[in-house]
Scaffold this active site. Structure first.
Site, short mmCIF file in Angstrom:
data_model
loop_
_atom_site.label_atom_id
_atom_site.label_comp_id
_atom_site.label_asym_id
_atom_site.label_seq_id
_atom_site.Cartn_x
_atom_site.Cartn_y
_atom_site.Cartn_z
N SER A 170 -20.64 -18.64 -14.05
CA SER A 170 -21.23 -17.53 -13.33
C SER A 170 -22.15 -16.73 -14.26
O SER A 170 -22.18 -16.98 -15.48
CB SER A 170 -20.14 -16.61 -12.78
OG SER A 170 -19.37 -16.08 -13.85
N ASP A 212 -5.82 -14.92 -11.19
CA ASP A 212 -4.98 -14.29 -12.19
C ASP A 212 -3.96 -13.39 -11.51
O ASP A 212 -4.24 -12.82 -10.45
CB ASP A 212 -5.84 -13.47 -13.15
CG ASP A 212 -5.20 -13.31 -14.53
OD1 ASP A 212 -4.03 -13.70 -14.68
OD2 ASP A 212 -5.87 -12.79 -15.44
N THR A 219 -4.36 -19.66 -22.40
CA THR A 219 -4.94 -18.57 -23.20
C THR A 219 -4.18 -17.25 -23.11
O THR A 219 -4.33 -16.41 -23.99
CB THR A 219 -6.40 -18.33 -22.76
OG1 THR A 219 -6.44 -18.09 -21.35
CG2 THR A 219 -7.27 -19.53 -23.09
N SER A 220 -3.39 -17.08 -22.08
CA SER A 220 -2.59 -15.85 -21.99
C SER A 220 -1.34 -16.10 -21.18
O SER A 220 -1.41 -16.56 -20.04
CB SER A 220 -3.40 -14.70 -21.37
OG SER A 220 -3.79 -15.02 -20.05
N THR A 265 -13.51 -11.52 -20.75
CA THR A 265 -12.81 -11.98 -21.95
C THR A 265 -12.36 -13.44 -21.86
O THR A 265 -12.33 -14.14 -22.87
CB THR A 265 -11.59 -11.09 -22.23
OG1 THR A 265 -10.81 -11.01 -21.05
CG2 THR A 265 -12.03 -9.70 -22.64
N GLY A 266 -11.98 -13.89 -20.67
CA GLY A 266 -11.59 -15.29 -20.52
C GLY A 266 -12.74 -16.23 -20.81
O GLY A 266 -12.58 -17.27 -21.47
N ASP A 267 -13.94 -15.88 -20.33
CA ASP A 267 -15.13 -16.69 -20.58
C ASP A 267 -15.48 -16.70 -22.06
O ASP A 267 -15.85 -17.74 -22.62
CB ASP A 267 -16.30 -16.15 -19.77
CG ASP A 267 -15.96 -16.01 -18.29
OD1 ASP A 267 -15.42 -16.97 -17.72
OD2 ASP A 267 -16.21 -14.93 -17.72
N GLU A 283 -3.22 -19.85 -13.59
CA GLU A 283 -3.91 -21.11 -13.32
C GLU A 283 -3.09 -22.31 -13.76
O GLU A 283 -3.05 -23.34 -13.07
CB GLU A 283 -5.28 -21.09 -14.02
CG GLU A 283 -6.22 -20.07 -13.39
CD GLU A 283 -7.32 -19.59 -14.32
OE1 GLU A 283 -8.23 -18.89 -13.85
OE2 GLU A 283 -7.26 -19.90 -15.54
N ASN A 316 -5.37 -19.75 -17.73
CA ASN A 316 -4.44 -18.67 -18.02
C ASN A 316 -3.08 -19.04 -17.39
O ASN A 316 -2.91 -20.13 -16.84
CB ASN A 316 -4.97 -17.32 -17.50
CG ASN A 316 -5.19 -17.32 -15.99
OD1 ASN A 316 -4.54 -18.05 -15.24
ND2 ASN A 316 -6.11 -16.49 -15.53
#
Length: 362
Positions: A82, A182, A246-247, A285-287, A213, A210
């Site tokens: 995006s 999320d 990642t989290s 932040t994820g991107d 997901e 994450n």
């Protein structure tokens, strides 16, 4: 902090009104887009030549494809994500850091936002399909990065591009951030989940979901570190050799869990990084995290722990700078979502100080 709902790239943000002064610089050379993708119709001063000049120009050789004429030393990254006009989400959050780490990046915007999800212009599937032949000819594309994709048809076309690129370069790395949602909320249509699970995961080289997901991709509820490790095992069995959740929030603690294996028959090596929480709400932040993981893991191909340490340390430094700058400007970071201070954090991206170390599971 990596990607909780408070760090979601599509969390609602306040809308601010700005006045911009637009400056166009016209050069006498060919347009940038036509240099990389000759079939693209882009603005160029040459579009305004006289008919006689046009006749002369047709006798000239077409401009070379940049990636073939001047191959990148580090290889090229095709980033399909995006995009926002203001702020840093998707490609706006990923392209610049990758360039700072030395990569040439060819971005394609799957969706364009102003600065939030309220108003959007969706990139036409037909436009993407027109670009596809030229994209797929590039033998110098080493990595394909995919983030937010909003429709099944667009995601299927991305997979076609990945498969075609692999016929040109069998060593192509496909890094997938399966941006679906999320903290219990999907960002995408439900039918996309099965496409990710059945088609994307099997062809991905590295997956960076994450917690939410990872649960959707595996069907496993993650309530402990052991569950996180098992989710990685399930994803390995489906395809990717590298998985980074990642989290993961467990008992109030924020973790990253990484897992990798050199051969399919090998048991995976797994590790965790405990991440201090920063009391603020960020976007993009994820991107950024996936871009940093891509950049460092491609440099340290046999050391995912080191790549993750560098990526997490960079991200934490960016977030802390963001909070500090907002506080100096008189804003309370906990009252609204914050746009990350990406440009101001260039040194933290190029040369991060590793303060958070990976702990290997035995």
């Amino acid at each position: 902090m990596i990607r909780l709902s408070s760090l979601s790239p599509f969390a609602p943000t306040k809308v601010f009104r700005f006045n911009f002064h637009l400056s166009l610089s016209l050069s006498s050379g060919p347009s940038f887009c036509s240099t990389i993708y000759p079939s693209s119709r882009c603005f160029s001063p040459t579009n305004f030549r006289s008919s006689s000049s046009l006749k002369e120009s047709t006798q000239m050789a077409p401009p070379p494809i940049l990636s073939l004429a001047l191959p990148s030393e580090t290889g090229r990254v095709l980033s399909i994500q995006s995009h926002t006009v203001q702020g840093y989400v998707g490609n706006k959050s990923a392209v610049f850091p990758l360039q700072l780490l030395g990569y040439d990046v060819d971005p394609i915007n799957s969706v364009q936002f102003s600065n939030h999800t309220g108003k959007q212009l969706i990139t036409s599937l037909k436009q993407f399909q027109k670009l596809r032949p030229d994209i797929c000819r590039s033998s110098s594309t080493l990595v394909s990065l995919a983030g937010y994709i909003g429709s099944v048809s667009f995601l299927n076309t991305v997979l076609e591009v990945v498969n075609k690129l692999r016929t040109v370069n069998p060593k192509l790395t496909y890094v997938c951030d399966p941006v679906m949602g999320d903290e219990g909320k999907l960002y995408v249509p439900q039918e996309l989940v099965s496409v990710y699970r059945e088609k994307v995961v099997p062809v991905a080289s590295m997956l960076t979901p994450n917690q939410f997901e990872a649960e959707h991709l595996t069907g496993l509820r993650i309530a402990s570190e052991e569950d996180g490790r098992e989710a990685c095992n399930i994803l390995h069995a489906a395809g990717p050799s590298k998985v980074v959740i990642t989290s993961i929030c467990i008992d109030g603690n924020l973790l990253l869990i990484g897992s990798y294996r050199k051969e399919k028959a090998d048991p995976p090596e797994q590790f965790k990084i405990v991440i201090p929480k920063i009391p603020a709400y960020f976007t993009g932040t994820g991107d950024l995290m996936t871009a940093l993981l891509l950049g460092w893991s491609n440099r340290y191909t046999e050391n995912l722990e080191k790549a993750a340490e560098l990526a997490v340390s960079s991200l934490q430094a960016v977030l802390q700078r963001t909070v500090d700058d907002y506080q100096r400007a008189g804003f309370d970071p906990q009252t609204s979502s914050l746009e990350i201070r990406l440009i101001q954090s260039q040194d933290d991206i190029r040369n991060p100080q590793v303060k958070l170390k990976a702990e290997r599971y035995i």
